[in-house]
Write a protein that holds these residues in place. Structure first.
Motif, PDB file in Angstrom:
ATOM      1  N   UNK A 595       0.840  -1.208   0.006  1.00  0.00           N
ATOM      2  CA  UNK A 595       0.104   0.064   0.052  1.00  0.00           C
ATOM      3  C   UNK A 595       0.903   1.166   0.180  1.00  0.00           C
ATOM      4  N   UNK A 596       0.519   2.342  -0.859  1.00  0.00           N
ATOM      5  CA  UNK A 596       1.413   3.229  -0.840  1.00  0.00           C
ATOM      6  C   UNK A 596       0.371   4.754  -0.758  1.00  0.00           C
ATOM      7  N   UNK A 597       0.932   5.749  -0.409  1.00  0.00           N
ATOM      8  CA  UNK A 597       0.461   6.743  -0.095  1.00  0.00           C
ATOM      9  C   UNK A 597       0.528   7.810  -1.163  1.00  0.00           C
ATOM     10  N   UNK A 598      -0.229   8.741  -1.693  1.00  0.00           N
ATOM     11  CA  UNK A 598       0.126   9.736  -2.576  1.00  0.00           C
ATOM     12  C   UNK A 598       0.022  11.100  -1.590  1.00  0.00           C
ATOM     13  N   UNK A 599       1.035  11.642  -1.929  1.00  0.00           N
ATOM     14  CA  UNK A 599       1.519  12.906  -1.169  1.00  0.00           C
ATOM     15  C   UNK A 599       0.948  13.960  -1.751  1.00  0.00           C
ATOM     16  N   UNK A 603       2.489  15.541  -4.902  1.00  0.00           N
ATOM     17  CA  UNK A 603       1.672  15.014  -6.192  1.00  0.00           C
ATOM     18  C   UNK A 603       2.352  13.688  -6.664  1.00  0.00           C
ATOM     19  N   UNK A 604       2.678  12.878  -5.871  1.00  0.00           N
ATOM     20  CA  UNK A 604       3.211  11.418  -6.063  1.00  0.00           C
ATOM     21  C   UNK A 604       3.032  10.657  -4.915  1.00  0.00           C
ATOM     22  N   UNK A 605       2.729   9.244  -5.352  1.00  0.00           N
ATOM     23  CA  UNK A 605       2.647   8.246  -4.175  1.00  0.00           C
ATOM     24  C   UNK A 605       4.102   7.830  -3.647  1.00  0.00           C
TER      25      UNK A 605
END
Length: 729
Positions: A595-599, A603-605
């Motif tokens: 699972x990755x988070x988009x910051x 403007x990127x995960x």
């Protein structure tokens, strides 16, 4: 049966501005964000940031995170080993996790923000295996936070007796980084790395050498700053009296462990006094400086602060303005790196003392023991969330178990869902659900599931016995049905023992109708134990889904949910701060995705560290068939991750029928997430009055003249059917 109430249209919820959580599979793509929009009330007041994850041992510093000229707040929590960031919005802190990933990934053990080069921007000091690491704040106006190493590839240096050496300090310590000699640049005081309990003074020669305060040019001036030694809790030997620790204790120094230091002028004489604490003590001491700017001399100590001496284990002191009045206050927080005892209240571990005078001549009055924590859901430590409809009103209420309170027992927090099906809201009810604290258990981790196969939702949990220290599986039997009545029931032990930090999930892994066990063991493996019947579990796979013993992972937390709303269960595993998803895990083709988070700022995960220890569950609080991921943290708080997907799987339909059981002549509430038709039958299959049409997401009330008994509601939609048992009393 007769339809008597009009349908109620669902309220569409706007997404909050925040982070997006992204995970990719070969089957579909869903995005998530941290959902902080769900309101929570405690004792009639709406708390400001309920889903901020809690705090245990925060080390607090202020800095301008977003370039608006206002001082925001940064907390490094030692138990979670992560940064928490809070924006100052209208003189109130708001949790802002976007900024956390802009901090150097190597930070560990301790963090202090200080402007050492006098450019108006806070620089960062943290632990290094060889001493102290320093990062220069290189943020440009209008840009994101950025840093560069002050001494790339090397720790901070000082001039010792024979030339440059590492400025060594123990990772358990917190140093004083302060202009101790009042010459305009920042000096450093640390506890001696080994040996007696005295302090080293490292003078910054930047002003003397260059006339500018733009560097850290350190020289070790003395290894006995203040002319004293700390011998034991509350025992100090002063050189001015010719005392030694050996003399006072009848032996050597007892406490060669972690130290926490803060220097500031408390007597308005221009000399910096010392606020001192030690790892095994629950007191803080003030040592007043009676020397000179160049040579500190301590002669006595007193418990500190006077208005309310702390009782926190290993308290550390911070001097920051946290009530937005322009004057720095005193904050005390425990500095433990792990829960070393059950006899500590980590939901009240950040004590706030207001400064009623000035920065140069402060006076501290105790205000509260839970700064920031009183605006969060904070159950202490190792929060374990679960959801069930405890009051039989058709929506999901929230339960949170935890490790322990100071009397070394634990229980369960209950938050009632006072919102609607599409707009949840919670209100605190109790911190001792079912009076579980009287059971003599701690380290409780909960799950709602039908344990004994009688069709009723029971409360299953693992817990540690205060009497025997054995951790095992228990359950409370539901004697009421859908209304979840556990009254008079005592926890029934199940013959399955684990280690204290392990995690257990009851789930039918092999689809044979029996609840099996997925065990996240302390060695990092995920183990599958098959239920052979009568809750007898035998080992089937000691490295389930390929998760075997691994020094990088430990005590993984499993939960199962249909994240992709395709009718196939997905396995979620929380491990060391991150979440891994195994889509359709009951097939051999399942492959893990992190699972990755988009910051939103980047403007990127990206991969995110949510907490050093996670306990996962899911809940469809918005009734969208897209379940929320709910994570309990080591710091006692909760994160909610919400899917942005609006796609609906026609094969899924979440039906709510309540109250259930219900009394004769009591109206039935019905709701479905798909356009549906509901037909009621007797238990023998006799059709009752004509079918009822339901619009997706809307609520209908049905008048029913049914006699006592068991009935079946058959729901049909898009060629699919499901049934729900209805009990009339």
């Amino acid at each position: 049966m007769r339809l008597i109430a009009e349908f109620h249209t669902s309220t569409k919820f706007l997404l909050a501005i925040g982070l997006l959580l992204l995970w990719l599979t070969s089957y579909s793509q869903n995005t998530y964000h941290f959902d902080q929009t769900i309101q929570v009330q405690v004792e009639g007041k709406t708390i400001a940031m309920p889903w901020a994850g809690g705090l245990n041992s925060p080390q607090l510093s202020t800095m301008d995170l977003n370039g608006d000229g206002m001082e925001d707040l940064v907390a490094f929590d030692r138990t979670a080993n992560k940064i928490f960031t809070y924006l100052n919005i209208g003189n109130q802190y708001s949790y802002a996790p976007d900024y956390e990933t802009f901090f150097p990934p190597s930070i560990t053990d301790w963090v202090l923000l200080r402007d050492f080069n006098c450019d108006g921007k806070k620089d960062l000091f943290t632990s290094d295996p060889a001493g102290i690491d320093v990062f220069v704040n290189t943020t440009v106006s209008g840009g994101p936070l950025s840093w560069r190493p002050f001494n790339p590839g090397h720790p901070l240096l000082t001039i010792g007796y024979n030339g440059p050496i590492n400025l060594q300090m123990n990772a358990t310590d917190i140093p004083s980084i302060d202009d101790v000699d009042e010459d305009g640049d920042l000096d450093i005081i640390v506890a001696r790395f080994v040996g007696v309990g005295s302090l080293e003074f490292h003078k910054n020669m930047s002003i003397e050498n260059t006339g500018r305060c733009d560097s850290m040019q350190l020289v070790r001036v003395t290894t006995e700053w203040g002319d004293f030694q700390e011998c034991a809790c509350g025992v100090y030997a002063y050189e001015v009296y010719g005392q030694t620790c050996s003399q006072l204790l009848g032996g050597r120094v007892q406490h060669d462990v972690g130290k926490s230091l803060l220097t500031l002028d408390l007597t308005n004489d221009g000399l910096h006094d010392l606020i001192f604490s030690e790892q095994t003590c629950d007191s803080l001491y003030l040592l007043t400086n009676h020397g000179t700017l160049d040579s500190a001399v301590m002669t006595a100590h007193t418990s500190f602060p006077k208005s309310k001496p702390t009782s926190l284990l290993f308290p550390a002191a911070y001097f920051e303005d946290l009530d937005f009045d322009g004057v720095k206050d005193l904050i005390l927080a425990t500095n433990i790196s792990a829960r070393v005892t059950t006899d500590i209240d980590l939901s009240n571990s950040t004590w706030f003392y207001k400064n009623t005078r000035t920065n140069k001549f402060p006076n501290f009055n105790f205000v509260k023991p839970n700064l920031l924590q009183d605006q969060m859901i904070d159950a202490g430590s190792y929060a374990s969330p679960a959801f069930a409809d405890y009051d039989n009103d058709g929506d999901l209420d929230m339960f949170i178990s935890y490790w322990a309170v100071p009397d070394s027992v634990a229980s369960i927090y209950l938050y009632k869902n006072t919102g609607t099906f599409t707009a949840p809201a919670f209100e605190f009810v109790t911190k001792d659900y079912q009076q579980l604290s009287s059971s003599g258990l701690y380290n409780i981790k909960i799950q709602f599931v039908d344990v004994n196969g009688d069709g009723k939702t029971d409360l299953a949990f693992t817990a540690t016995s205060k009497q025997t220290s054995i951790t095992q599986l228990y359950y409370l039997k539901n004697i009421g049905g859908a209304s979840m009545d556990f009254s008079g029931e005592s926890p029934e032990p199940i013959n399955f023992t684990i280690n204290q930090l392990d995690n257990v999930l009851l789930y039918d892994v092999n689809k044979d109708g029996l609840l099996d066990i997925l065990w996240g063991a302390s060695d990092g493996s995920l183990q599958y134990y098959r239920n052979t019947g009568s809750l007898i579990f035998v080992p089937s796979n000691q490295s389930f889904m390929g998760l075997n013993s691994n020094i990088i992972q430990y005590s993984v937390s499993p939960t199962v949910s249909d994240l992709r709303h395709d009718g196939k269960p997905d396995l979620l595993v929380g491990n060391h701060g991150s979440i891994v998803v195994f889509p359709d895990f009951q097939t051999e083709q399942s492959q893990p995705d992190t699972l990755t988070v988009e910051n939103m700022l980047k403007k990127d995960s990206e991969s995110r560290n949510l907490s050093s220890f996670l306990i996962l569950t899911t809940a469809d609080l918005y009734s969208t068939t897209n379940p929320l991921i709910v994570a309990g943290t080591i710091t006692g708080g909760i994160y909610i991750l919400k899917s942005d997907s609006t796609s609906i799987n026609q094969n899924e339909n979440t039906l709510s029928v309540w109250p259930n059981p219900l009394n004769q002549n009591e109206k039935i509430n019905i709701r479905a997430t798909q356009n549906s038709v509901v037909q009621f039958y007797t238990i023998l299959g006799q059709k009752l009055d004509g079918p009822i049409s339901l619009a997706a997401g809307e609520i209908a009330q049905v008048d029913q003249p049914l006699s006592s008994g068991i009935y079946i509601a058959r729901v049909s939609w898009a060629g699919n059917t499901k049934t729900v048992k209805l009990i009339v009393r």
